[in-house]
Motif scaffolding. Structure first.
Motif, short mmCIF file in Angstrom:
data_model
loop_
_atom_site.label_atom_id
_atom_site.label_comp_id
_atom_site.label_asym_id
_atom_site.label_seq_id
_atom_site.Cartn_x
_atom_site.Cartn_y
_atom_site.Cartn_z
N PHE A 24 24.37 64.33 68.45
CA PHE A 24 24.72 65.05 67.22
C PHE A 24 23.89 66.38 66.85
O PHE A 24 23.15 66.63 67.83
CB PHE A 24 24.00 64.19 66.03
CG PHE A 24 24.89 62.95 65.81
CD1 PHE A 24 25.93 62.99 65.03
CD2 PHE A 24 24.20 61.58 66.65
CE1 PHE A 24 26.71 61.68 65.02
CE2 PHE A 24 25.25 60.62 66.39
CZ PHE A 24 26.50 60.62 65.73
N ALA A 25 24.42 67.27 66.03
CA ALA A 25 23.80 68.56 65.67
C ALA A 25 23.85 69.44 67.04
O ALA A 25 24.71 69.30 67.95
CB ALA A 25 22.49 68.34 65.10
N TRP A 26 22.61 70.13 67.29
CA TRP A 26 22.79 70.88 68.63
C TRP A 26 22.65 70.23 69.93
O TRP A 26 23.22 70.84 70.84
CB TRP A 26 21.40 71.92 68.43
CG TRP A 26 20.42 71.54 68.27
CD1 TRP A 26 19.55 71.68 66.84
CD2 TRP A 26 19.24 70.85 69.40
NE1 TRP A 26 18.24 71.29 67.40
CE2 TRP A 26 18.21 70.80 68.76
CE3 TRP A 26 19.32 70.34 70.69
CZ2 TRP A 26 16.81 70.39 69.26
CZ3 TRP A 26 18.17 70.21 71.28
CH2 TRP A 26 17.20 69.86 70.74
N ARG A 41 15.22 62.83 69.54
CA ARG A 41 15.09 61.56 68.92
C ARG A 41 16.45 60.69 69.38
O ARG A 41 17.31 61.35 69.69
CB ARG A 41 15.31 61.81 67.41
CG ARG A 41 14.48 62.67 66.56
CD ARG A 41 12.95 62.22 66.94
NE ARG A 41 12.05 63.26 66.31
CZ ARG A 41 11.44 63.25 64.91
NH1 ARG A 41 11.67 62.38 64.34
NH2 ARG A 41 10.75 64.23 64.82
N HIS A 60 16.50 53.59 65.01
CA HIS A 60 15.38 54.51 65.63
C HIS A 60 14.63 54.08 66.98
O HIS A 60 14.44 52.59 66.56
CB HIS A 60 14.75 55.13 64.91
CG HIS A 60 15.19 56.22 63.75
ND1 HIS A 60 15.69 57.30 64.15
CD2 HIS A 60 15.50 55.97 62.46
CE1 HIS A 60 16.21 58.07 63.08
NE2 HIS A 60 16.17 57.01 62.07
N PHE A 83 19.63 63.09 69.35
CA PHE A 83 19.89 64.05 68.28
C PHE A 83 18.56 64.74 67.89
O PHE A 83 17.49 64.33 68.28
CB PHE A 83 20.38 63.42 66.71
CG PHE A 83 19.59 62.03 66.48
CD1 PHE A 83 18.64 62.14 66.11
CD2 PHE A 83 20.64 60.91 66.72
CE1 PHE A 83 18.08 60.77 65.68
CE2 PHE A 83 20.08 59.72 66.28
CZ PHE A 83 18.79 59.50 65.76
N PRO A 96 15.15 66.21 65.39
CA PRO A 96 14.90 65.56 64.40
C PRO A 96 15.63 66.03 63.05
O PRO A 96 16.31 66.93 62.91
CB PRO A 96 13.22 66.63 64.36
CG PRO A 96 13.30 67.06 65.66
CD PRO A 96 14.31 67.15 66.10
N MET A 97 15.60 64.98 62.34
CA MET A 97 16.54 64.96 61.11
C MET A 97 16.09 66.03 59.93
O MET A 97 14.96 66.25 59.75
CB MET A 97 16.59 63.62 60.34
CG MET A 97 17.22 62.40 61.21
SD MET A 97 16.13 62.04 62.77
CE MET A 97 15.10 60.93 62.07
N THR A 98 17.36 66.41 59.23
CA THR A 98 16.86 67.60 58.37
C THR A 98 17.83 67.24 56.99
O THR A 98 18.43 68.30 56.48
CB THR A 98 17.14 69.08 58.81
OG1 THR A 98 18.29 69.09 59.29
CG2 THR A 98 16.10 69.27 59.98
N GLY A 99 17.89 66.10 56.50
CA GLY A 99 18.85 65.72 55.58
C GLY A 99 18.09 66.13 54.05
O GLY A 99 17.01 66.78 53.94
N GLY A 100 18.59 65.57 53.11
CA GLY A 100 18.09 65.66 51.72
C GLY A 100 18.41 66.93 51.17
O GLY A 100 18.84 67.93 51.78
#
Lengths: 83, 155
Positions: A6-8, A54, A61, A77, A79-83
């Motif tokens: 996921f992501a980068w 992660r 996790h 992935f 580190p998460m950056t939601g919200g």
């Protein structure tokens, strides 16, 4: 096992998921990261700082030391950056 | 009574008033609804942000939010929860996330809403990509978000 990115991590590797068969000597998340990183330049770049990556096994996790035996789906992935 | 929990991950926008009405319809036991709406901000320091693109881990995101919603219901006397997180490309002013927490009294609703937002910021499997000054880059995680989540730990 199925591996998802996921992501980068996904962008650097160039695919969002694939099926891999690591050798028996690869037993933990950290070892799987090391094995994947040797698969090509995109992988090496994605995992060049393993400490920031992660991981999840079967959508839960996990830490770098977690054994991968029996895992159906492993995800990597940032580190998460939601919200 | 089972506490109604609504969780949606969607590209479409949401409407705070409609979600609040849906939550409180035909209920007389709700005395407080706390809502948090997160919006796409067009200013980041001295930079202008033109868009945010949100990605998630389908399946894991829903399961994890459900687990944390269940934890909130266990920890506080909550009577209803709604959590909506948008994905896809959003522009400044767009809604990103909605948390609604209902309870008989306000304290539990405030606590549950804050707990769920801290979780969504720090640990839910979502990632943001930001477009600013003609460039696009992944947003880095903040240690302040981890610290905010850590204060809810029961250990």
């Amino acid at each position: 096992m199925k591996v998802k990115y996921f992501a980068w991590v996904r962008e650097r590797i160039g695919v969002d998921e694939e099926t891999v068969e690591p050798p028996p000597a690869v037993t933990t998340i950290a070892e799987l990261i090391g094995w994947l990183a040797a698969r090509g330049d995109g992988y090496a770049l994605a995992f060049d700082k393993p400490g920031v990556i992660r991981a999840a096994i079967d959508r839960a996790h996990v830490s770098a030391e977690t054994p991968i035996q029996g895992a159906r789906e492993v995800a990597f992935f940032p580190p998460m950056t939601g919200g | 009574m089972t506490v109604p929990v609504t969780i949606r991950i969607q590209e479409a926008d949401f409407d705070l008033a409609a979600e609040t009405s849906a939550m409180t319809k035909d209920r007389t036991d709700i005395g407080a609804v706390v809502s948090f709406t997160g919006l796409c901000r067009g200013v980041e320091g001295d930079d202008t942000v033109t868009a945010l693109t949100l990605e998630h881990y389908p399946g894991m995101a829903e399961e994890e939010i459900q687990r944390h919603a269940d934890e909130a219901v266990e920890r506080w006397p909550i009577t209803a929860l709604t959590i909506i997180h948008r994905v896809g490309r959003l522009v400044p002013g767009d809604n990103i996330v909605l948390v609604l927490a209902a309870s008989a009294h306000r304290q539990a609703a405030f606590a549950a809403a804050e707990f769920l937002m801290d979780y969504l910021k720090a640990n839910a499997p979502f990632w943001k990509r930001e477009e600013r000054s003609g460039e696009s880059r992944w947003v880095e995680a903040h240690s302040r978000d981890d610290a905010a989540m850590a204060r809810w730990s029961k250990d």
